[in-house]
Design an enzyme around this catalytic site. Structure first.
Site, mmCIF file in Angstrom:
data_model
loop_
_atom_site.group_PDB
_atom_site.id
_atom_site.type_symbol
_atom_site.label_atom_id
_atom_site.label_comp_id
_atom_site.label_asym_id
_atom_site.label_seq_id
_atom_site.Cartn_x
_atom_site.Cartn_y
_atom_site.Cartn_z
ATOM 1 N N GLY A 1 -4.217 40.581 -26.652
ATOM 2 C CA GLY A 1 -3.028 41.414 -26.743
ATOM 3 C C GLY A 1 -2.875 41.944 -28.151
ATOM 4 O O GLY A 1 -3.212 43.090 -28.463
ATOM 5 N N PHE B 1 3.826 33.040 -24.846
ATOM 6 C CA PHE B 1 4.072 34.093 -25.830
ATOM 7 C C PHE B 1 2.762 34.675 -26.338
ATOM 8 O O PHE B 1 1.790 33.934 -26.526
ATOM 9 C CB PHE B 1 4.856 33.537 -27.034
ATOM 10 C CG PHE B 1 6.231 33.054 -26.643
ATOM 11 C CD1 PHE B 1 7.312 33.935 -26.614
ATOM 12 C CD2 PHE B 1 6.438 31.737 -26.271
ATOM 13 C CE1 PHE B 1 8.581 33.493 -26.223
ATOM 14 C CE2 PHE B 1 7.696 31.285 -25.885
ATOM 15 C CZ PHE B 1 8.773 32.176 -25.862
ATOM 16 N N GLY B 2 2.768 35.970 -26.598
ATOM 17 C CA GLY B 2 1.659 36.595 -27.307
ATOM 18 C C GLY B 2 1.776 36.265 -28.783
ATOM 19 O O GLY B 2 2.789 35.713 -29.235
ATOM 20 N N GLY B 3 0.724 36.583 -29.537
ATOM 21 C CA GLY B 3 0.792 36.458 -30.985
ATOM 22 C C GLY B 3 0.654 35.050 -31.529
ATOM 23 O O GLY B 3 0.907 34.820 -32.715
ATOM 24 N N ASP C 1 0.628 39.773 -17.956
ATOM 25 C CA ASP C 1 1.189 38.422 -18.087
ATOM 26 C C ASP C 1 2.573 38.373 -17.464
ATOM 27 O O ASP C 1 3.505 39.000 -17.964
ATOM 28 C CB ASP C 1 1.263 38.044 -19.571
ATOM 29 C CG ASP C 1 -0.106 37.693 -20.117
ATOM 30 O OD1 ASP C 1 -0.773 36.830 -19.529
ATOM 31 O OD2 ASP C 1 -0.511 38.292 -21.135
ATOM 32 N N HIS D 1 -1.846 37.653 -14.299
ATOM 33 C CA HIS D 1 -1.791 36.234 -14.659
ATOM 34 C C HIS D 1 -0.368 35.740 -14.411
ATOM 35 O O HIS D 1 0.549 36.063 -15.166
ATOM 36 C CB HIS D 1 -2.196 36.131 -16.145
ATOM 37 C CG HIS D 1 -2.036 34.778 -16.757
ATOM 38 N ND1 HIS D 1 -2.110 34.567 -18.116
ATOM 39 C CD2 HIS D 1 -1.836 33.562 -16.206
ATOM 40 C CE1 HIS D 1 -1.941 33.274 -18.371
ATOM 41 N NE2 HIS D 1 -1.766 32.649 -17.230
ATOM 42 N N MET E 1 5.800 36.118 -16.408
ATOM 43 C CA MET E 1 6.448 34.868 -16.826
ATOM 44 C C MET E 1 7.836 34.758 -16.205
ATOM 45 O O MET E 1 8.559 35.751 -16.126
ATOM 46 C CB MET E 1 6.596 34.855 -18.347
ATOM 47 C CG MET E 1 5.289 35.076 -19.074
ATOM 48 S SD MET E 1 5.575 35.113 -20.840
ATOM 49 C CE MET E 1 3.919 35.481 -21.432
ATOM 50 N N HIS F 1 -4.819 43.319 -18.320
ATOM 51 C CA HIS F 1 -4.284 41.976 -18.098
ATOM 52 C C HIS F 1 -2.756 42.043 -18.137
ATOM 53 O O HIS F 1 -2.171 42.541 -19.096
ATOM 54 C CB HIS F 1 -4.822 41.036 -19.182
ATOM 55 C CG HIS F 1 -4.472 39.594 -18.981
ATOM 56 N ND1 HIS F 1 -5.200 38.752 -18.168
ATOM 57 C CD2 HIS F 1 -3.485 38.834 -19.498
ATOM 58 C CE1 HIS F 1 -4.675 37.534 -18.193
ATOM 59 N NE2 HIS F 1 -3.620 37.559 -18.993
ATOM 60 N N SER G 1 -4.224 42.678 -22.925
ATOM 61 C CA SER G 1 -2.958 42.244 -22.339
ATOM 62 C C SER G 1 -1.851 43.196 -22.769
ATOM 63 O O SER G 1 -1.554 43.319 -23.968
ATOM 64 C CB SER G 1 -2.620 40.833 -22.818
ATOM 65 O OG SER G 1 -1.274 40.554 -22.502
ATOM 66 N N MET H 1 -6.615 28.896 -21.114
ATOM 67 C CA MET H 1 -5.655 29.320 -22.125
ATOM 68 C C MET H 1 -6.049 28.713 -23.476
ATOM 69 O O MET H 1 -6.278 27.506 -23.575
ATOM 70 C CB MET H 1 -4.242 28.843 -21.767
ATOM 71 C CG MET H 1 -3.645 29.439 -20.505
ATOM 72 S SD MET H 1 -3.565 31.237 -20.497
ATOM 73 C CE MET H 1 -2.543 31.551 -21.932
ATOM 74 N N MET I 1 2.437 33.196 -14.530
ATOM 75 C CA MET I 1 2.926 31.965 -15.186
ATOM 76 C C MET I 1 4.275 31.648 -14.551
ATOM 77 O O MET I 1 5.337 31.916 -15.131
ATOM 78 C CB MET I 1 3.042 32.203 -16.697
ATOM 79 C CG MET I 1 1.686 32.209 -17.378
ATOM 80 S SD MET I 1 1.722 32.962 -19.021
ATOM 81 C CE MET I 1 1.358 34.654 -18.583
ATOM 82 N N ASP J 1 -7.844 33.351 -22.894
ATOM 83 C CA ASP J 1 -6.596 34.092 -23.136
ATOM 84 C C ASP J 1 -5.762 33.373 -24.186
ATOM 85 O O ASP J 1 -5.353 32.229 -23.980
ATOM 86 C CB ASP J 1 -5.843 34.170 -21.794
ATOM 87 C CG ASP J 1 -4.507 34.917 -21.859
ATOM 88 O OD1 ASP J 1 -4.168 35.451 -22.921
ATOM 89 O OD2 ASP J 1 -3.824 34.956 -20.818
HETATM 90 C C1 DX5 Z 1 0.471 33.811 -23.237
HETATM 91 C C2 DX5 Z 1 -0.246 35.094 -22.872
HETATM 92 C C3 DX5 Z 1 -0.963 35.566 -24.116
HETATM 93 C C4 DX5 Z 1 -1.351 36.998 -24.175
HETATM 94 C C5 DX5 Z 1 -2.411 37.290 -25.164
HETATM 95 O O1 DX5 Z 1 1.104 33.288 -22.163
HETATM 96 O O2 DX5 Z 1 -1.080 34.907 -21.745
HETATM 97 O O3 DX5 Z 1 -1.989 34.701 -24.371
HETATM 98 O O4 DX5 Z 1 -1.637 37.665 -23.055
HETATM 99 O O5 DX5 Z 1 -1.759 37.619 -26.289
HETATM 100 P P1 DX5 Z 1 -2.370 37.466 -27.745
HETATM 101 O O6 DX5 Z 1 -3.714 38.092 -27.694
HETATM 102 O O7 DX5 Z 1 -1.396 38.180 -28.568
HETATM 103 O O8 DX5 Z 1 -2.449 35.983 -27.988
HETATM 104 ZN ZN ZN Z 2 -2.498 35.955 -19.782
#
Ligand code: DX5
Ligand code: ZN
Length: 217
Positions: free
Chosen positions: A201, A147-149, A38, A70, A40, A36, A11, A141, A72, A179
């Protein structure tokens, strides 16, 4: 029994946003093809990220990569044409918001793209069932989208295995993607539960080789 090849879809949300083309170059340099993306809207999820212009720019620079987009968004139906024209190869839409899901899947296919249906953390996996015969991929999910992380939520493992059983029972072959919070420590459990397409990610951009080796790719 379906045996889709195992794919890693890094991602770019976890890459350096000041140089997204470099993030795609790193993905390609690891011998991977899926990217990937994302997307939003600040409504369906409390964060704002990339628009179709980013996909178009990356597709122009790296046209041979497979863009796994993806969405959102509260109204993904309003943006299918924009992302299809931008060069998305697969477009995934969430099952939760109120919009015409069937028509949106049709629009994705009419644009010549592959489709995915997405289950946010906390949504019952059965909500995906009606759409499974129509999609190329189902995405579970393992964090709340936005959010990532974030930390991997192990309750996703149950949804992954339920989806795998549904796929076998319905004699379908859609990909099962996971994900959120995936890393070298938990990716094995996600694959064991049924995932064949892994989004990562943070862990990918921190240490791509460690993640690939944990996946056996
Ligand atoms: C959330 C995203 C994350 C992302 C992955 O909406 O879809 O899940 O791409 O990020 P990590 O691997 O950092 O969770
Ligand atoms: Zn995603």
């Amino acid at each position: 029994m379906v045996s889709n090849s195992l794919k890693l879809a890094p991602s770019i949300l976890g890459g350096d946003h000041s140089m997204l083309a470099e993030a795609v170059r790193l993905i390609k340099a690891e011998g991977l093809t899926w990217v990937h993306v994302d997307v939003m809207d600040g409504h369906f999820v409390p964060n704002v990220s990339f628009g179709p212009g980013v996909v178009a720019a990356l597709k122009k620079r790296y046209p041979d990569m497979f863009y796994d987009v993806h969405l959102m968004l509260d109204n993904p139906n309003l943006y299918i044409k924009a992302f299809a024209d931008a060069g998305a190869d697969l477009i995934s839409i969430h099952v939760e918001p109120e919009y015409p899901v069937w028509e949106t899947l049709d629009e994705i296919h009419l644009a010549g793209k592959k489709s995915g249906i997405v289950l946010n953390a906390g949504t019952p996996v059965g909500d995906l069932a009606p759409y499974l015969p129509k999609v190329d991929l189902a995405l579970v999910m393992s964090v709340r989208a936005g959010f990532g992380g974030q930390a991997f939520n192990a309750s996703a493992l149950k949804s992954l295995s339920a989806l795998k059983s549904m796929r076998d029972e319905m004699k379908l072959s859609f990909r099962i993607e996971v994900d959120g919070g995936i890393n070298a420590e938990n990716v094995g459990a996600a694959i064991e539960a049924g995932a064949d397409t892994i989004v990562a990610g943070t862990s990918f951009f921190r240490s791509p080789k460690e993640l690939k080796s944990a996946m056996g790719i």
